[in-house]
Scaffold this motif. Structure first.
Motif, PDB file in Angstrom:
ATOM      1  N   ARG A 336      50.353  51.064  20.745  1.00 42.15           N
ATOM      2  CA  ARG A 336      49.540  50.127  20.903  1.00 42.15           C
ATOM      3  C   ARG A 336      50.541  49.128  21.850  1.00 42.15           C
ATOM      4  O   ARG A 336      51.641  49.307  22.182  1.00 42.15           O
ATOM      5  N   GLU A 338      50.344  45.171  24.361  1.00 42.74           N
ATOM      6  CA  GLU A 338      49.538  43.972  24.128  1.00 42.74           C
ATOM      7  C   GLU A 338      49.182  43.630  25.761  1.00 42.74           C
ATOM      8  O   GLU A 338      50.144  43.501  26.731  1.00 42.74           O
ATOM      9  N   LEU A 366      37.655  43.471  18.815  1.00 47.39           N
ATOM     10  CA  LEU A 366      38.481  43.029  19.848  1.00 47.39           C
ATOM     11  C   LEU A 366      39.635  42.364  18.788  1.00 47.39           C
ATOM     12  O   LEU A 366      39.377  41.366  18.458  1.00 47.39           O
ATOM     13  N   ASN A 367      40.816  42.932  18.989  1.00 47.54           N
ATOM     14  CA  ASN A 367      42.180  42.339  18.278  1.00 47.54           C
ATOM     15  C   ASN A 367      42.611  41.345  19.137  1.00 47.54           C
ATOM     16  O   ASN A 367      43.666  41.524  19.925  1.00 47.54           O
ATOM     17  N   ILE A 398      45.585  40.056  23.813  1.00 51.30           N
ATOM     18  CA  ILE A 398      44.811  41.145  23.121  1.00 51.30           C
ATOM     19  C   ILE A 398      45.619  42.225  22.640  1.00 51.30           C
ATOM     20  O   ILE A 398      46.562  42.742  23.527  1.00 51.30           O
ATOM     21  N   GLN A 400      46.022  46.236  21.839  1.00 50.26           N
ATOM     22  CA  GLN A 400      45.019  47.472  21.836  1.00 50.26           C
ATOM     23  C   GLN A 400      45.853  48.575  21.897  1.00 50.26           C
ATOM     24  O   GLN A 400      47.033  48.626  21.931  1.00 50.26           O
ATOM     25  N   GLU A 406      40.743  54.193  23.270  1.00 52.21           N
ATOM     26  CA  GLU A 406      40.894  52.657  23.070  1.00 52.21           C
ATOM     27  C   GLU A 406      41.035  51.990  24.372  1.00 52.21           C
ATOM     28  O   GLU A 406      40.336  50.773  24.287  1.00 52.21           O
ATOM     29  N   LYS A 409      37.194  51.394  25.045  1.00 53.33           N
ATOM     30  CA  LYS A 409      36.726  50.617  24.170  1.00 53.33           C
ATOM     31  C   LYS A 409      37.055  49.183  24.585  1.00 53.33           C
ATOM     32  O   LYS A 409      36.220  48.127  24.415  1.00 53.33           O
ATOM     33  N   THR A 410      38.259  48.915  24.953  1.00 55.77           N
ATOM     34  CA  THR A 410      38.544  47.653  25.264  1.00 55.77           C
ATOM     35  C   THR A 410      38.070  47.237  26.842  1.00 55.77           C
ATOM     36  O   THR A 410      37.403  46.090  26.787  1.00 55.77           O
TER      37      THR A 410
END
Length: 474
Positions: A336, A338, A366-367, A398, A400, A406, A409-410
């Motif tokens: 992951r 950011e 969405l994180n 964010i 992701q 992914e 998706k973002t």
């Protein structure tokens, strides 16, 4: 789009070769380079670094394709290009001239804001405009035309007196609003596409003593607060706000920090020593909790809010306000990363914009970890100006995944957020990953075609290239 597919292919190609940040073949030196976003590891011919102007000039004449880098915190491939040569400017870092009487300083482009602060702080002077952290190079900051917490100076281009530019043909010219002026508004905010910024002369400000004024409010109150108690109060010099991303108060609750000029400036000497490092262990731990838990986001917001409320009335020098510890944002994860997004929206449309943004985000996965809000005045000096009006700037952090799935998706969510922003007469910041479509780019930056045309005119061999240019200029 052609550019989008090319970007994905480049990314996948780089990932396939990626085993470390420094890979060397026996036949030819190569190196895999990635920026802070960690989504675009790119195999380049080599990285070159020097403190010599003549050496930089020689390389520009010799190399076919060049990208330029400082701290590489841009996240959209602005400092890399496949099989190109990377000029790492961090060693090009001398302070050339400092005039405390005229309040000017001339520095090479690899100098950081921290270097400047250490030089000017003993003289009671401060930087006018910079990012919220001081680790970045001046050349990189000019290339993205940064803005910060100060609400009285605008964006960085407003504080620049002049700079020297190493052109694609190897010639070195001086650039200002009067001399070689056609370069001024293209190079600042030009993402390294017009040449190498060698050195810059900046205007400085007085260091001042501020007192923190903390307010907690509903998002619908923020416009009036800003207009009446911030912008119209000449004693408020800097400003920062945070908008909740916690589930219980999502995009509704805010807390605001106004930096108010202290009544007794004679106290400044007590607070003027530069803070070397902030205590960030607890905030980093709490942010870590919020990455993986909705409950963690609620706890982090309440903890963060109380921390700032407890600083109400605190005294702080201007220079120390501008020394936020960037280690707070460091994040290492194999799968992951950011990323940042930054959206600009006119002050008068803030509440309605947040309502529409919330409608989108409540339906999406969405994180979102943090939203920080600053203010930037209308400015059209830069060709790629993001401030078409007096704007609030919302910086979104964010979390992701790095996989292609992914990323797509973002991308889908971010394009929806950008549409909302554009529908409210806003724009978005360009130093981040190339999620926006070409259509969105042209809506946000109506002079983008002119920008690319001027780039090809002033660099006909396209010696300076990066992935941002590759994706959007075709």
């Amino acid at each position: 789009m052609k550019g989008k597919y090319l970007l994905i292919m480049i990314s996948l190609y780089g990932i396939a070769f990626y085993t470390s940040t420094s890979i060397h073949s026996h036949q030819q030196q190569t190196v895999v380079v990635e920026d802070a976003g960690k989504l675009l590891p790119t195999k380049m011919k080599e990285v070159k670094s020097s403190h010599s102007t003549k050496e930089l000039q020689k390389w520009v004449k010799q190399e076919k394709t060049i990208s330029i880098a400082g701290m590489q915190h841009s996240q959209g491939g602005h400092t890399v290009y496949p099989y190109g040569t990377l000029l790492d400017m961090k060693r090009y870092n001398e302070i050339l001239n400092f005039n405390p009487i005229e309040k000017t300083i001339t520095v090479q482009s690899g100098v950081t804001w921290a270097d400047i602060q250490k030089k000017i702080n003993p003289y009671g002077l401060s930087i006018q405009v910079m990012q919220s952290q001081n680790i970045f190079t001046v050349g990189g900051a000019l290339s993205v035309n940064v803005h910060g917490r100060d609400i009285r100076y605008g964006s960085l281009i407003d504080t620049v007196n002049s700079f020297r530019l190493l052109k694609p043909d190897g010639e070195i010219i001086s650039v200002s609003r009067e001399e070689n002026s056609e370069y001024f508004s293209y190079v600042i905010g030009g993402y390294g596409l017009f040449g190498v910024i060698l050195d810059v002369t900046l205007h400085l400000a007085e260091d001042e003593l501020y007192q923190h004024r903390i307010s907690t409010m509903d998002y619908q109150e923020y416009e009036e607060h800003f207009k009446e108690k911030v912008k119209n109060d000449e004693h408020v010099k800097m400003h920062l706000a945070r908008l909740s991303v916690a589930p219980k108060t999502f995009l509704k609750e805010m807390y605001v920090t106004d930096y108010v000029l202290a009544e007794n400036q004679r106290k400044l000497s007590r607070y003027s020593k530069l803070n070397e490092k902030e205590t960030v262990v607890l905030p980093k731990f709490m942010l870590g909790m919020s990455r993986y838990s909705e409950r963690g986001k609620d706890v982090f917001w309440e903890t963060q809010k109380k921390h700032f409320q407890n600083s109400n009335g605190r005294y702080q020098s201007r220079n120390n306000v501008m020394r936020s510890d960037s280690t707070f944002m460091e994040y290492e994860n194999a799968n992951r990363t950011e990323v940042l997004q930054e959206y600009f929206v006119p002050v008068d449309q803030f509440a309605s914009y947040i309502d529409d943004l919330r409608k989108v985000l409540e339906k999406e996965d969405l994180n979102l970890l943090n939203i920080t809000i600053r203010y930037v005045e209308h400015d059209e000096d830069a060709v790629l100006s993001y401030a078409k009006d007096d704007m609030f700037a919302l910086v979104l952090l964010i979390n992701q995944g790095r996989s292609e799935k992914e990323i797509k998706k973002t991308e889908k969510v971010i394009q929806k957020m950008i549409d909302v922003t554009l529908d409210h007469d806003g724009s978005y910041y360009l130093p981040y990953y190339s999620y926006p479509t070409e259509k969105q780019l042209k809506r946000a930056y109506p002079r983008i075609d002119e920008f690319f045309e001027k780039k090809r005119e002033l660099d006909p061999k396209e010696r300076f290239k990066n992935l941002f240019y590759e994706v959007y200029s075709q």
